[in-house]
Each structure stands twice: as structure tokens, then as C-alpha cells.
Design a protein around this motif. Sequence first.
Motif, short mmCIF file in Angstrom:
data_model
loop_
_atom_site.label_atom_id
_atom_site.label_comp_id
_atom_site.label_asym_id
_atom_site.label_seq_id
_atom_site.Cartn_x
_atom_site.Cartn_y
_atom_site.Cartn_z
N GLU A 155 0.68 -1.64 0.18
CA GLU A 155 0.27 0.13 0.30
C GLU A 155 1.20 0.78 0.09
O GLU A 155 0.55 2.23 -1.16
CB GLU A 155 -0.98 -0.25 0.90
CG GLU A 155 -1.92 0.90 1.18
CD GLU A 155 -2.58 0.93 2.40
OE1 GLU A 155 -3.25 1.90 3.28
OE2 GLU A 155 -3.04 -0.01 3.04
N ASN A 158 2.17 1.49 -3.57
CA ASN A 158 1.84 1.92 -4.28
C ASN A 158 1.21 3.63 -3.92
O ASN A 158 1.31 4.48 -5.05
CB ASN A 158 0.35 0.82 -4.42
CG ASN A 158 0.00 0.19 -5.07
OD1 ASN A 158 1.19 -0.31 -5.69
ND2 ASN A 158 -0.66 -0.56 -4.31
N LYS A 159 1.00 3.84 -2.64
CA LYS A 159 0.96 6.04 -2.65
C LYS A 159 2.26 6.54 -2.95
O LYS A 159 1.85 7.00 -3.89
CB LYS A 159 0.64 5.75 -1.40
CG LYS A 159 0.18 7.30 -0.60
CD LYS A 159 -0.07 7.45 0.35
CE LYS A 159 -0.05 8.74 1.60
NZ LYS A 159 0.60 9.92 -0.01
N GLN A 160 3.06 5.66 -2.87
CA GLN A 160 4.63 6.22 -3.42
C GLN A 160 4.51 6.49 -4.78
O GLN A 160 4.93 7.55 -4.96
CB GLN A 160 5.64 5.80 -3.10
CG GLN A 160 7.56 6.56 -2.85
CD GLN A 160 8.36 5.98 -2.29
OE1 GLN A 160 8.88 4.60 -2.41
NE2 GLN A 160 9.42 6.18 -2.32
N CYS A 161 4.36 5.32 -5.40
CA CYS A 161 4.68 5.37 -6.58
C CYS A 161 3.67 7.03 -7.44
O CYS A 161 3.57 7.57 -8.24
CB CYS A 161 4.15 3.96 -7.13
SG CYS A 161 3.94 4.35 -9.18
N ARG A 162 1.84 6.42 -6.59
CA ARG A 162 1.19 7.88 -7.08
C ARG A 162 1.72 8.30 -6.83
O ARG A 162 1.22 10.01 -7.73
CB ARG A 162 0.21 6.96 -6.64
CG ARG A 162 -1.35 7.96 -6.49
CD ARG A 162 -2.47 7.45 -6.47
NE ARG A 162 -2.60 7.99 -4.75
CZ ARG A 162 -2.39 6.72 -4.51
NH1 ARG A 162 -2.55 5.44 -4.62
NH2 ARG A 162 -2.69 6.31 -2.82
N ASP A 163 1.97 9.22 -5.40
CA ASP A 163 2.82 10.48 -5.48
C ASP A 163 3.42 11.09 -6.04
O ASP A 163 3.54 12.24 -6.96
CB ASP A 163 3.13 10.72 -4.10
CG ASP A 163 1.79 10.58 -2.98
OD1 ASP A 163 0.42 11.02 -3.54
OD2 ASP A 163 2.14 10.23 -1.97
N LYS A 164 4.87 10.24 -6.80
CA LYS A 164 5.72 10.30 -7.91
C LYS A 164 4.94 10.73 -9.23
O LYS A 164 5.74 11.98 -9.49
CB LYS A 164 6.32 9.40 -7.88
CG LYS A 164 7.14 9.33 -6.38
CD LYS A 164 8.39 10.17 -6.43
CE LYS A 164 9.33 9.76 -5.16
NZ LYS A 164 10.43 11.30 -4.94
N TRP A 165 4.00 10.27 -9.96
CA TRP A 165 3.93 10.26 -10.87
C TRP A 165 2.94 11.67 -10.47
O TRP A 165 3.04 12.66 -11.83
CB TRP A 165 2.99 9.01 -11.35
CG TRP A 165 3.45 7.66 -11.82
CD1 TRP A 165 3.83 6.75 -11.99
CD2 TRP A 165 4.35 8.43 -13.57
NE1 TRP A 165 4.54 5.46 -12.13
CE2 TRP A 165 4.37 7.13 -14.03
CE3 TRP A 165 4.19 9.08 -14.26
CZ2 TRP A 165 5.31 6.24 -14.77
CZ3 TRP A 165 4.85 8.59 -15.48
CH2 TRP A 165 5.18 7.53 -15.83
N LEU A 166 1.77 11.29 -9.75
CA LEU A 166 1.48 13.13 -9.84
C LEU A 166 2.35 14.73 -9.72
O LEU A 166 1.93 15.21 -10.26
CB LEU A 166 -0.10 13.19 -8.19
CG LEU A 166 -0.52 12.29 -9.32
CD1 LEU A 166 -1.88 11.91 -7.21
CD2 LEU A 166 -1.87 12.35 -9.72
#
Length: 168
Positions: free
Chosen positions: A65, A68-76
Motif C-alpha cells: 500500500e 503504491n501511494k509513493q508511486c502514485r505520488d511520484k507520478w502526480l
Amino acid sequence: SSGINAEWPLRPGDCAALLKVVHQFSGGNAGGFNPLAMYGIEVDSVLRDHQIHQDLDQYNKMTAEDRNKQCRDKWLEWLALYKDRVDEDCQKSNLPNYKEARIDMQKKSNPVVVPRNHILQRAIDRSELGDNSLARRLLEVFERPYETPPEQWLAERDVGDKGACTVT
């Protein structure tokens, strides 16, 4: 004595601390003191490698989890920077329809279809058996990689999976 004391184990971070000291003595540049240079080792390279391993170790300790949050934050974060860059380019441009011209350039530079090896191999295998129909149809699509192929090219019936190519 060998200079190594087996009863004095290195703690995590000791190597990095030692390398940072060496880096400080070198003045942070290639012209400074570098005791590792005689071995062809650049201190900055070792420090980068060490940081990569530390980051990977930290990443591996994260929960799915959190990853996934870190990945999502980096993409954003990246998307926001990219959007700012595009907006800045649009403002600086002298072209009246810069956004449309940019999109048109992207479409002309990036293919819509990309051949997939297993599909090409299937076409080769069929051709070796005397059936060239799939090879001919694939060739038609790949001759125009910047155009969206008709929907039937993406059908499962001839290729056995979700499509003959990756459509971007």
C-alpha cells in the motif's frame, strides 16, 4: 596483523560515513585527494551506488500500500511538473495554436501501433505453413504505424490474445 579486527564489525552506515569523509578530503572534485583512485574507483560513483542501495532497501521494507501511494505520488508530482512545462512552453510560443501543433508533432513522432514479438512470430509460423493472411494484414497495419488501425485489427480471432499490437 591484517589491519582488520573481526571483533569490530562494521555497523550499517559505517562504509557510507567513511566514504563521505574521503569525499570531503577530495574537496568534492576529481582533482582532490582520492585514496580509491589508484583502484579506478570514483568516490562520487560509490556514494551514488550506496544511496541507490539504501533507497532500494527502504523501498523493499515498505508495504504494498505504501509503495503504491509513493508511486502514485511520484507520478502526480511528475505530471504536475510536466503540465507546468507544457503551459510555460505554450505561453512562450509564438504559434497561435501551439497546443494543437504540439499534439500533432507528438502524433507524428510516436507510433500508434508497436509490433509485439509473439504476434510477429505467430505470423511467421503461419506463413511457414502456407497461410500468409496474418502476415499480410499485420504488414498493412505496420506500414502506417502512426495511424490508428481499424477495430478489427485488435480482435482476438486471429492472434489469440487481446491484439496484434500495442496501441498507444
